[in-house]
Scaffold this motif. Structure first.
Motif, short mmCIF file in Angstrom:
data_model
loop_
_atom_site.label_atom_id
_atom_site.label_comp_id
_atom_site.label_asym_id
_atom_site.label_seq_id
_atom_site.Cartn_x
_atom_site.Cartn_y
_atom_site.Cartn_z
N VAL A 23 28.56 6.18 -13.99
CA VAL A 23 28.20 6.24 -15.45
C VAL A 23 27.15 5.60 -15.40
N VAL A 24 26.23 6.56 -15.45
CA VAL A 24 24.86 6.54 -15.45
C VAL A 24 24.11 5.52 -17.44
N SER A 25 23.94 4.37 -16.57
CA SER A 25 22.91 3.91 -17.94
C SER A 25 21.17 3.48 -17.97
N GLY A 26 20.58 3.61 -18.77
CA GLY A 26 18.81 3.58 -18.09
C GLY A 26 18.42 4.57 -18.04
N ARG A 27 18.55 5.89 -18.47
CA ARG A 27 18.55 6.80 -18.10
C ARG A 27 19.45 8.28 -19.36
N THR A 28 18.26 9.04 -19.55
CA THR A 28 18.96 9.84 -19.65
C THR A 28 19.42 10.91 -18.84
N LEU A 29 20.27 10.88 -18.36
CA LEU A 29 21.58 12.23 -17.40
C LEU A 29 20.82 13.15 -16.89
N SER A 30 20.20 13.68 -18.72
CA SER A 30 19.99 15.28 -18.33
C SER A 30 18.93 15.64 -17.53
N SER A 31 17.88 14.46 -17.53
CA SER A 31 16.70 14.59 -16.77
C SER A 31 16.29 14.93 -14.85
N TYR A 32 17.43 14.28 -15.02
CA TYR A 32 17.38 13.54 -13.56
C TYR A 32 18.76 15.24 -12.80
N ALA A 33 18.17 14.31 -11.01
CA ALA A 33 19.58 15.44 -10.50
C ALA A 33 20.33 14.64 -9.97
N MET A 34 21.41 14.49 -9.35
CA MET A 34 22.66 13.27 -8.80
C MET A 34 23.11 14.06 -7.33
N GLY A 35 23.36 12.83 -6.82
CA GLY A 35 24.05 13.03 -6.09
C GLY A 35 25.00 12.30 -5.33
N TRP A 36 26.26 12.80 -4.89
CA TRP A 36 27.06 11.86 -4.13
C TRP A 36 26.61 11.39 -2.24
N PHE A 37 26.96 10.26 -1.72
CA PHE A 37 26.80 10.52 -0.09
C PHE A 37 28.24 9.27 -0.54
N ARG A 38 28.24 8.87 1.42
CA ARG A 38 29.66 7.90 1.23
C ARG A 38 29.16 7.80 2.88
N GLN A 39 29.41 6.32 3.27
CA GLN A 39 29.74 5.98 4.17
C GLN A 39 31.07 5.57 5.16
N ALA A 40 31.10 5.79 6.46
CA ALA A 40 32.43 5.43 7.22
C ALA A 40 32.31 4.14 8.20
N PRO A 41 33.10 3.54 8.29
CA PRO A 41 32.59 2.30 9.05
C PRO A 41 31.73 2.62 10.49
N GLY A 42 30.72 1.74 10.83
CA GLY A 42 30.14 1.83 11.97
C GLY A 42 29.56 3.40 12.09
#
Length: 120
Positions: A23-42
């Motif tokens: 959930v995004v607050s402080g910006r109107t989501l429709s104007s932006y690209a969004m991404g998902w990233f991940r980080q495994a231990p080490g």
């Protein structure tokens, strides 16, 4: 103030599904690209997928292609990551990010992350 808040992580068995929300607050989501990233231990943080302001445009890492799907609900200012057929190697902290540019994606804001643990 921009905030990205992820939820939906948990511990599951291999083959299960999870849906993460951001959930995004402080910006109107429709104007932006969004991404998902991940980080495994080490390991370094890695790209999982992204979605442009036009939800027809998506891109995924090869490791998740065909199993993960990103979608967005602009009126709710929310982005989702549907994860199916989870594998132990998907275990990581998952972060959502916001970018002003889909094609030259650079993160302007990060969420705090949500843990996903997949056991065999």
């Amino acid at each position: 103030q921009v905030q990205l808040v992820e939820s939906g992580g948990g511990s599951v068995q291999a083959g299960a599904s999870l849906r993460l929300s951001c959930v995004v607050s402080g910006r109107t989501l429709s104007s932006y690209a969004m991404g998902w990233f991940r980080q495994a231990p080490g390991k370094e943080r890695e790209f999982v997928g992204k979605i442009s302001w036009d939800p027809r445009n998506t891109e995924y890492a090869d490791s998740v292609k065909g199993r993960f799907t990103i979608s967005r609900d602009n009126p709710k200012n929310t982005v989702y990551l549907q994860m199916n057929n989870l594998k132990p190697e998907d275990t990581a902290v998952y972060y959502c990010s916001l970018s002003r540019n889909y094609y030259r994606y650079e993160t302007d804001y990060w969420g705090q992350g949500t843990q996903v643990t997949v056991s065999s």
